[in-house]
Design an enzyme around this catalytic site. Structure first.
Site, PDB file in Angstrom:
ATOM      1  N   ASN A  97      19.014 -58.870 -29.331  1.00 38.22           N
ATOM      2  CA  ASN A  97      19.386 -57.467 -29.557  1.00 38.22           C
ATOM      3  C   ASN A  97      20.345 -57.323 -30.732  1.00 38.22           C
ATOM      4  O   ASN A  97      20.199 -56.420 -31.566  1.00 38.22           O
ATOM      5  CB  ASN A  97      20.030 -56.887 -28.301  1.00 38.22           C
ATOM      6  CG  ASN A  97      19.010 -56.485 -27.247  1.00 38.22           C
ATOM      7  OD1 ASN A  97      17.868 -56.186 -27.568  1.00 38.22           O
ATOM      8  ND2 ASN A  97      19.428 -56.507 -25.996  1.00 38.22           N
ATOM      9  N   ASP A 143       0.868  -1.186   0.000  1.00 36.02           N
ATOM     10  CA  ASP A 143       0.000   0.000   0.000  1.00 36.02           C
ATOM     11  C   ASP A 143       0.904   1.234   0.000  1.00 36.02           C
ATOM     12  O   ASP A 143       1.890   1.281   0.743  1.00 36.02           O
ATOM     13  CB  ASP A 143      -0.910  -0.009   1.234  1.00 36.02           C
ATOM     14  CG  ASP A 143      -2.071   0.970   1.121  1.00 36.02           C
ATOM     15  OD1 ASP A 143      -1.852   2.094   0.604  1.00 36.02           O
ATOM     16  OD2 ASP A 143      -3.182   0.622   1.559  1.00 36.02           O
ATOM     17  N   ASP A 144       0.543   2.233  -0.815  1.00 33.88           N
ATOM     18  CA  ASP A 144       1.375   3.426  -0.884  1.00 33.88           C
ATOM     19  C   ASP A 144       1.116   4.401   0.259  1.00 33.88           C
ATOM     20  O   ASP A 144       1.871   5.355   0.442  1.00 33.88           O
ATOM     21  CB  ASP A 144       1.162   4.145  -2.229  1.00 33.88           C
ATOM     22  CG  ASP A 144      -0.256   4.645  -2.389  1.00 33.88           C
ATOM     23  OD1 ASP A 144      -1.194   3.860  -2.136  1.00 33.88           O
ATOM     24  OD2 ASP A 144      -0.446   5.818  -2.767  1.00 33.88           O
ATOM     25  N   ASP A 180      15.963 -65.703 -16.060  1.00 33.45           N
ATOM     26  CA  ASP A 180      16.860 -65.045 -16.997  1.00 33.45           C
ATOM     27  C   ASP A 180      16.523 -65.524 -18.412  1.00 33.45           C
ATOM     28  O   ASP A 180      16.429 -66.738 -18.659  1.00 33.45           O
ATOM     29  CB  ASP A 180      18.317 -65.376 -16.666  1.00 33.45           C
ATOM     30  CG  ASP A 180      19.294 -64.582 -17.499  1.00 33.45           C
ATOM     31  OD1 ASP A 180      19.787 -63.563 -17.012  1.00 33.45           O
ATOM     32  OD2 ASP A 180      19.558 -64.980 -18.656  1.00 33.45           O
ATOM     33  N   ILE A 181      16.314 -64.585 -19.336  1.00 34.07           N
ATOM     34  CA  ILE A 181      15.980 -64.941 -20.717  1.00 34.07           C
ATOM     35  C   ILE A 181      17.239 -65.452 -21.417  1.00 34.07           C
ATOM     36  O   ILE A 181      18.267 -64.767 -21.462  1.00 34.07           O
ATOM     37  CB  ILE A 181      15.393 -63.730 -21.470  1.00 34.07           C
ATOM     38  CG1 ILE A 181      14.106 -63.266 -20.786  1.00 34.07           C
ATOM     39  CG2 ILE A 181      15.128 -64.075 -22.933  1.00 34.07           C
ATOM     40  CD1 ILE A 181      13.487 -62.020 -21.400  1.00 34.07           C
ATOM     41  N   MET A 185      -5.366   1.145  -5.560  1.00 27.74           N
ATOM     42  CA  MET A 185      -5.067   2.515  -5.972  1.00 27.74           C
ATOM     43  C   MET A 185      -3.668   2.921  -5.532  1.00 27.74           C
ATOM     44  O   MET A 185      -3.462   3.420  -4.426  1.00 27.74           O
ATOM     45  CB  MET A 185      -6.112   3.475  -5.401  1.00 27.74           C
ATOM     46  CG  MET A 185      -7.540   3.127  -5.805  1.00 27.74           C
ATOM     47  SD  MET A 185      -7.794   3.134  -7.592  1.00 27.74           S
ATOM     48  CE  MET A 185      -7.581   4.869  -7.940  1.00 27.74           C
ATOM     49  N   ASP A 216      -3.047  -3.280  -2.317  1.00 25.31           N
ATOM     50  CA  ASP A 216      -3.916  -2.123  -2.529  1.00 25.31           C
ATOM     51  C   ASP A 216      -4.077  -1.866  -4.030  1.00 25.31           C
ATOM     52  O   ASP A 216      -3.123  -2.014  -4.801  1.00 25.31           O
ATOM     53  CB  ASP A 216      -3.325  -0.890  -1.853  1.00 25.31           C
ATOM     54  CG  ASP A 216      -4.273   0.303  -1.912  1.00 25.31           C
ATOM     55  OD1 ASP A 216      -5.467   0.106  -1.618  1.00 25.31           O
ATOM     56  OD2 ASP A 216      -3.814   1.406  -2.251  1.00 25.31           O
ATOM     57  N   GLU A 241      17.680 -58.421 -18.710  1.00 25.64           N
ATOM     58  CA  GLU A 241      16.757 -59.510 -19.063  1.00 25.64           C
ATOM     59  C   GLU A 241      16.461 -60.424 -17.879  1.00 25.64           C
ATOM     60  O   GLU A 241      15.947 -61.535 -18.054  1.00 25.64           O
ATOM     61  CB  GLU A 241      17.321 -60.332 -20.225  1.00 25.64           C
ATOM     62  CG  GLU A 241      18.569 -61.143 -19.901  1.00 25.64           C
ATOM     63  CD  GLU A 241      19.866 -60.366 -20.094  1.00 25.64           C
ATOM     64  OE1 GLU A 241      20.902 -61.008 -20.313  1.00 25.64           O
ATOM     65  OE2 GLU A 241      19.838 -59.131 -20.036  1.00 25.64           O
TER      66      GLU A 241
END
Length: 454
Positions: free
Chosen positions: A335, A9-10, A327-328, A55, A53, A370
């Site tokens: 890959n 506020d001023d 395990d794969i 104004m 404020d 994997e």
């Protein structure tokens, strides 16, 4: 609940008077006299609320508010415009600038403190969500696209037995939203627990207790996050204050102004969408913290914590816990021969077959690369071996389709099985025995299940 409040506020007398009132209520108060300084303090100090404020010379309150809301650092801080102007155009202008609320000079202390408490509660929730979201970002969890921040319109529940008033509100909102009128209190409580973006309540109703509805909505887990806009006679101060204390997010004065209604509804729905967005991102972050992004199974971190708890219970006489380590076979060849995209497809398909071949109480996880683990509560070594054999047969019996079905690969797995021994057995020892089983299976030609008792 205390908070840090910035007063802008001023007029120095106004600042000191408001500072004294808030300090007596144990708030931590910051002050300044112009908009530019307010922007700087807000960015550096991060107050919980800004009382601004309207104004002021130079940059007025509307422009200051607009800049605060445009800055990501300060956009979440609630702004209350303090004004001697009581015209509808100024309220609408303030709402469009992003203001969260208004108080009019001379300031009614009771109303001011009620509004401050309401906004402090909201800010606390927002801060917690923002902090958790930031923690998730620092952990490297990508939450982009996890939720929609914006959407067309909103679902608005209008609780009002004043049919003409309710109808006017619905017609005004129907241009942008999807309003539904509910004149009955009990039905309204039920409807509020559904997918609702905003609840508008006539708390001045003579046919039901609107304040009780606000309290009931806030007390129920399924509805407590829905924003509430309370319609009240501005001369009825006790009811207005009580509505805010019970959890109403905003106040709409009677008679209802169409543009003010649209602006306040838009503000509340936008804020709800933002908090929903943060909550969904938080849920997504928590899920990603325990989930393997490629396969959708739980990750190693989650598996480790669950296995430790189960092994500890087994050591105190609870049921045994078994572990499968899978395990794969020859996964590197997949890959190398077909590319990593094909390898990812194999991993995803294997995860599906694994999850569909274990019990509901079992915990299938991706251990890394994997390798996969299944934690099996209350399972003996013999029973775990039978389940492992079922998984092995299912994987080997049908080829894996990759490259959009153009290639079919025969995949096999090597499985090690171990069960807790009680006493001083540990999760690491359990995993190690299962891992030894995998190595033995591979040494004996792969595509086998080996159980290790000790």
């Amino acid at each position: 609940m205390t908070a840090r409040i910035l007063i802008v506020d001023d007029v120095d007398v106004n600042v000191r008077l408001l500072e004294a009132k808030l300090t007596l209520e144990y708030y931590d108060v910051l002050t300044c006299n112009d908009g530019l300084t307010a922007l700087s303090i807000a960015a550096s100090e991060r107050p919980d609320i800004i009382l601004l404020d309207v104004m002021m010379p130079g940059m007025d309150g509307f422009e200051t508010c607009r800049r605060l809301k445009a800055d990501p650092v300060t956009s979440h801080i609630p702004v209350v415009l303090v004004t001697a102007l009581d015209g509808r155009e100024d309220k609408i202008r303030g709402l469009e600038a992003g203001a969260d609320d208004f108080v009019t000079k001379p300031i009614d202390d009771l109303v001011l403190f009620a509004r401050v408490r309401s906004l402090v509660r909201l800010k606390a929730v927002m801060d917690e969500l923002r902090e958790r979201e930031e923690n998730g970002r620092r952990m490297g969890v990508d939450t982009a696209g996890a939720a929609r921040l914006r959407g067309a319109g909103g679902r608005v529940l209008i609780v009002d037995d004043n049919q003409p008033q309710a109808q006017r509100i619905a017609e005004q909102l129907a241009l942008d939203h999807r309003p539904v009128i509910e004149p009955d209190l009990e039905n309204a409580v039920i409807a509020a627990q559904g997918p609702v973006d905003l609840i508008i309540v006539n708390v001045s109703s003579s046919g039901f207790d609107g304040l009780r509805l606000v309290a009931q909505v806030r007390s129920k887990e399924t509805s407590r996050r829905a924003p509430i806009l309370a319609v009240v006679d501005p001369s009825d101060r006790p009811r207005l204050v009580k509505a805010l204390e019970l959890g109403a997010n905003d106040i709409l004065s009677r008679p209802v102004d169409a543009e003010e209604l649209a602006a306040r509804a838009r503000t509340q729905i936008r804020r709800k969408r933002y908090t929903d967005f943060l909550r969904q991102k938080l849920d997504y972050s928590l899920e990603m913290a325990v989930t393997d992004a490629l396969t959708g199974l739980h990750n190693r971190r989650y598996m480790t914590s669950q296995l430790e708890a189960l092994v500890n219970r087994a050591g105190t006489g609870d049921d045994a816990v078994a572990v499968l380590l899978l395990d794969i076979d020859h996964f590197k060849a997949v890959n190398d021969g077909f590319g990593h995209d094909a390898g990812d497809e194999v991993l995803r398909e294997f995860a599906v077959r694994l999850a569909t071949n274990v019990r509901a109480i079992d915990l299938p996880c991706r251990y890394g690369g994997e390798e996969f683990v299944v934690v099996m509560p209350g399972t003996s070594l013999e029973d775990a071996g039978m389940i492992a054999e079922r998984i092995r047969r299912d994987v080997a019996s049908a080829p894996f389709r990759i490259m959009e079905g153009q290639e079919h690969l025969t995949i096999t797995i090597s499985v090690g099985v171990a069960a807790s021994l009680g006493g001083d057995d540990t999760p690491d020892a359990l995993i190690k025995r299962a891992d030894e089983g995998v190595y033995e299976a591979k040494a004996r030609g792969r595509n086998k299940v080996i159980s290790r008792a000790a």
